[in-house]
Every structure is written in structure tokens, then in C-alpha cells.
Design an enzyme around this catalytic site. Structure first.
Site, short mmCIF file in Angstrom:
data_model
loop_
_atom_site.label_atom_id
_atom_site.label_comp_id
_atom_site.label_asym_id
_atom_site.label_seq_id
_atom_site.Cartn_x
_atom_site.Cartn_y
_atom_site.Cartn_z
N ASN A 263 -13.10 9.48 -7.45
CA ASN A 263 -13.63 8.18 -7.04
C ASN A 263 -14.70 8.38 -5.98
O ASN A 263 -14.99 9.51 -5.60
CB ASN A 263 -12.49 7.28 -6.53
CG ASN A 263 -11.78 7.91 -5.35
OD1 ASN A 263 -12.36 8.11 -4.29
ND2 ASN A 263 -10.51 8.27 -5.54
N ASP B 164 3.18 9.03 -4.75
CA ASP B 164 2.59 8.23 -3.67
C ASP B 164 2.84 8.99 -2.36
O ASP B 164 3.98 9.09 -1.89
CB ASP B 164 3.24 6.84 -3.63
CG ASP B 164 2.46 5.91 -2.71
OD1 ASP B 164 2.20 6.31 -1.55
OD2 ASP B 164 2.09 4.81 -3.14
N VAL C 292 1.86 8.62 0.89
CA VAL C 292 2.27 7.93 2.12
C VAL C 292 3.71 7.43 1.99
O VAL C 292 4.51 7.52 2.94
CB VAL C 292 1.26 6.82 2.49
CG1 VAL C 292 1.36 5.62 1.60
CG2 VAL C 292 1.39 6.42 3.94
N LYS D 288 5.86 0.31 0.73
CA LYS D 288 5.66 1.72 1.08
C LYS D 288 6.37 2.10 2.38
O LYS D 288 6.23 3.22 2.85
CB LYS D 288 4.16 2.03 1.18
CG LYS D 288 3.43 1.82 -0.13
CD LYS D 288 2.04 2.44 -0.11
CE LYS D 288 1.31 2.10 -1.40
NZ LYS D 288 0.52 3.23 -1.89
O1 C5P Z 1 -1.13 1.68 -3.63
P1 C5P Z 1 -2.47 1.82 -3.02
O2 C5P Z 1 -3.30 2.96 -3.59
O3 C5P Z 1 -3.24 0.55 -2.93
O4 C5P Z 1 -2.16 2.21 -1.48
C1 C5P Z 1 -3.12 2.62 -0.59
C2 C5P Z 1 -2.48 3.39 0.52
O5 C5P Z 1 -1.56 4.34 0.02
C3 C5P Z 1 -3.49 4.22 1.28
O6 C5P Z 1 -3.01 4.36 2.60
C4 C5P Z 1 -3.48 5.53 0.53
O7 C5P Z 1 -3.94 6.62 1.32
C5 C5P Z 1 -2.02 5.67 0.19
N1 C5P Z 1 -1.74 6.38 -1.07
C6 C5P Z 1 -1.13 7.62 -1.04
N2 C5P Z 1 -0.82 8.27 -2.20
C7 C5P Z 1 -1.12 7.71 -3.39
C8 C5P Z 1 -1.76 6.46 -3.44
C9 C5P Z 1 -2.05 5.83 -2.26
O8 C5P Z 1 -0.86 8.13 0.06
N3 C5P Z 1 -0.82 8.37 -4.49
#
Ligand code: C5P
Length: 406
Positions: free
Chosen positions: A210, A306, A308, A341
Site C-alpha cells: 500500500n 492482527d 496490535v 482490539k
Molecule cells: O483493522 P484496521 O487495519 O483498521 O486497524 C488499524 C490498526 O491496527 C492500526 O493501529 C494498525 O497498525 C493495526 N494493525 C495491526 N495488524 C494488522 C492490521 C492492523 O497491527 N494486521
């Protein structure tokens, strides 16, 4: 951790007999945890060798304003920016006069003019020179300009005189350096920041990614380190220089970022997830370059972890900060993401605005935490990062659950 941990101190040495004591000063500062660089005037090299100070400080000694090789490595303006404090010991009568006059014809004087860091001087000279009205007037002027002084001490001098003018002892000067720093917002905290995009390989030459530039995450890591935190920055592939005092871990894919984040989270009080992690990755990246074959191709993708959310599940989890890029219903969507989260604070960006976001230098954000909210209008990512760190520091203190490391 030492009192000067994470602090950059320049030791300036001018040409007086007390220059030999500067070697001990470098050691004392390092023992307190400081990162030390040494700048010497030409006449200082008559009293102590640059080699001695290079060996002690572990860095090349800076001698000349007009040395192109040294300027290429770390120029005088870079040095001026690098410093959190400049301590000149010994500071001769001549150096004091040159500083008063605003001279810029050698490296040390230029540096003192250019830096925004505080100056601490340890004068050293014959007692008659110290008592002379010209020196006294220079000292008064320097004090008025906010320059701090340590010493001189009274006693027997190298020239045989007795009186004021001996350089203060290195341990005393080092203690004054330590005392010059006020405690900062994140002193004694350890922060981990994720930044940039991830790349998910399709084959050895292609990937899915991205447009994240990493600028916001790098600015946040910089602000954390400036606020005193021992900071680790886990970065996807970006073209950005590593901020001062930040330990950088480079990764490519989401799985690599996940591993690096889990490892770093073991020693972490604050985790800030700024990375734009790819949600999915190709299920079976091909070991060889994929050949063209027909008018369409199918790609099976699988979900990435994910990062975080996984760190937030750890026992003894750090204070957790996440980001939310939203186009509508910003508050409800962001708060919902914070709960899902298991975060302590979320930074929401309105990505429908044309003037903020992924690749630019500016951003606006609204911060949400349980029971609170704070809005920041469009500003530079550097400024925004500082404001974010202020709020994070307040919330970390209020949460109280993360004790600072001893
Ligand atoms: O779910 P979404 O992508 O909208 O969430 C964004 C937040 O989650 C950001 O803080 C991003 O760094 C974190 N994130 C992550 N690992 C992922 C997807 C998102 O740490 N696979």
C-alpha cells in the site's frame, strides 16, 4: 538506567592545561549513560590527543569546520542538532571571549552558535585571567544569554598561583550535566512503534502493498525518543532516515512485523501501532516468477495476524495505542475498533480529506480513549506526533498499571 541514558552530549575541549581532565569527563558522562561526541579546538590538541578521546568516546573526534570528509560523516549543523547539551570543559578565557563575540571561524564556536541545546561551560584559566574585568564582563554577558557555568574551583594552579580558575573536577561537571536535564514526559519508559507498509510476496519479484510512507510512525518514534523513552521502531520498507536515538528493526512482510513486534513487546511499556499492515497475504507465494497464462488469474489470499490485537492479548501487556483510518462515523467506528482490539487509546484519521493522510507531510487526528477525546487540527506530522506523545504520556500515567522500569 543511568541518569543520562538516551542523552546526546557534546564535550567541547579548548586549549588549556586542564584539557587532560576532559578524558575523565567523557568517562563520567558515559558511566551515567550519555552518548558522547567530542569536539576539540586546534589548540586543545596540543594538550591531549584526539586519539585518546576517540578511543574513550567510541566516536571520531571532530576538529575542523572545513574538513569535507568530517562534514560528510556528521556536519557541524548535524552535530548541533544531535546534541541535547554542549559542555565545554575546559573553557579558556579566549574561548569565552570568542563565544561572547559570536565568532564562527572554528568548529566549536560555530556549533555553539548553531545549536539550540543548552550550553554548560567549565572555565579554566590562571587566577589573574579569571579576575580580569574583561573575563568578568564576558561571564556576565554569557550568563545573561542563559549559558550555564560550573566552577571554576579555587586552589593551586598548574602555573604555581593559588586562587580561582581551576577547572571543576570531572565528576562535579558530569553531575551538573545530569542535573541540567529536566525530567521528560516518557523518561524511563520503553516504547515500540510500528510504521510503514508491509509487502506480501506473490513471487520473487512481485508483491502486494500500500502507499503508506511511514512518515507518521517515524515522527512518533522520534517524538517518543525526544520525550525520553527508549524507543524501538519496527519499520516496513520505507525511504526514511532513522530518527536519533531510535533502535530500528527493518521488516518486509506482515508475518515478519508480527514476529518483531512480539519480540519487542516483551520489554515494552507503550506499544504504538502506526503501520499500515496488509490484511491478507497470498496463500502460496510462488518460488519462481509467475508466467503469463490466459486472460485472468486467480489469487488466493489468507488473513494476516492482527499485530496490535495480538500484542494486546499478552500477559503484562503494554499501554496499547492503535490507529484507525475512517471515512465516516469516525467516533463510533474508532471506539468500536479500540474495544475489539483491546486498546487503551486510538488515533483516528479522516482519510476522506484530501489534505491529510498516507503520503503527505501533514495530518489531522482525533484521539479517543475510554471516557475521553482530543482533537488535533491539520498540522505537520512532526508537530502532531509531539502532541500525540503528550496525550499518551498523560494517559499512561493515569492508567498507572504500567510501572516505569526501575
Ligand atoms: O483493522 P484496521 O487495519 O483498521 O486497524 C488499524 C490498526 O491496527 C492500526 O493501529 C494498525 O497498525 C493495526 N494493525 C495491526 N495488524 C494488522 C492490521 C492492523 O497491527 N494486521
Amino acid at each position: 538506567m543511568g541518569q543520562l541514558n538516551n542523552r546526546n552530549v557534546i564535550v567541547g575541549i579548548t586549549g588549556g592545561i586542564a584539557a587532560y581532565k576532559a578524558a575523565q569527563l567523557v568517562r563520567e558522562l558515559q558511566d551515567l549513560g550519555a552518548e558522547v561526541r567530542v569536539v576539540m579546538t586546534r589548540s586543545a590538541t596540543e594538550f591531549i590527543t584526539p586519539m585518546t578521546l576517540q578511543a574513550l568516546s567510541g566516536n571520531p573526534v571532530h576538529l575542523d569546520l572545513l574538513d569535507s570528509a568530517a562534514e560528510a560523516a556528521m556536519g557541524h549543523i548535524e552535530l548541533a542538532r544531535w546534541a541535547d547539551l554542549v559542555c565545554v570543559a575546559p573553557a579558556t578565557a579566549d574561548f569565552l571571549a570568542r563565544l561572547c563575540a559570536g565568532r564562527a571561524d572554528d568548529l566549536l564556536c560555530s556549533l555553539c552558535l548553531a545549536t539550540g541545546a543548552p550550553l554548560l561551560l567549565a572555565p579554566a584559566m590562571n587566577q589573574g585571567m579569571w579576575r580580569d574585568p574583561a573575563t568578568a564582563a564576558n561571564i556576565t554577558l554569557l550568563r545573561e544569554r542563559g549559558v550555564a557555568l560550573v566552577g571554576p574551583a579555587d586552589g593551586s594552579q598548574a602555573c604555581g598561583d593559588i586562587g580561582p580558575g581551576r577547572m571543576e573536577e570531572p565528576a562535579v561537571i558530569a553531575a551538573r550535566v545530569a542535573a541540567s536535564f529536566e525530567s521528560r514526559l516518557l523518561d524511563n519508559y520503553r516504547a515500540v512503534v510500528t510504521a510503514g507498509p508491509t509487502r506480501e510476496a506473490l513471487d520473487p519479484v512481485r508483491f502486494i502493498s500500500n502507499h503508506s510512507s511511514g512518515k507518521m510512525g517515524f515522527a512518533i518514534a522520534d517524538a517518543c525518543a525526544s520525550a525520553g523513552a527508549v524507543t524501538t521502531l519496527i519499520s516496513g520498507p520505507v525511504r526514511l532516515p532513522t530518527p536519533n536515538r531510535v533502535k530500528r528493526v527493518d521488516v518486509i512482510s506482515a508475518l515478519e512485523m508480527y514476529e518483531a513486534a512480539q519480540a519487542a513487546a516483551r520489554d515494552c511499556d507503550i506499544f504504538i501501532a502506526c503501520a499500515a499492515v496488509s490484511d491478507y497475504r497470498p496463500a502460496r507465494p510462488e518460488p519462481q516468477k509467475i508466467k503469463k497464462n490466459g486472460d485472468s488469474m486467480q489469487l488466493e489470499m489468507v488473513r494476516n495476524p492482527d499485530i496490535v490485537a495480538a500484542v494486546a492479548e499478552r500477559d503484562n501487556r503494554p499501554f496499547m495505542v492503535g490507529f484507525a483510518a475512517e471515512t465516516n462515523h469516525m467516533e463510533s467506528h474508532a471506539r468500536d475498533k479500540m474495544r475489539r482490539k483491546n486498546l487503551d487509546l486510538i488515533v483516528a484519521n479522516d482519510v476522506s480529506r484530501a489534505d491529510a493522510g498516507f503520503d503527505g507531510d501533514n495530518n489531522a487526528a482525533t484521539l479517543f480513549w475510554p471516557g475521553g477525546k482530543r482533537e488535533f487540527a491539520l498540522t505537520s506530522k512532526t508537530q502532531l506526533a509531539r502532541r500525540l506523545v503528550e496525550v499518551i504520556a498523560q494517559q499512561v500515567d493515569l492508567a498507572g498499571s504500567q510501572e516505569p522500569t526501575p
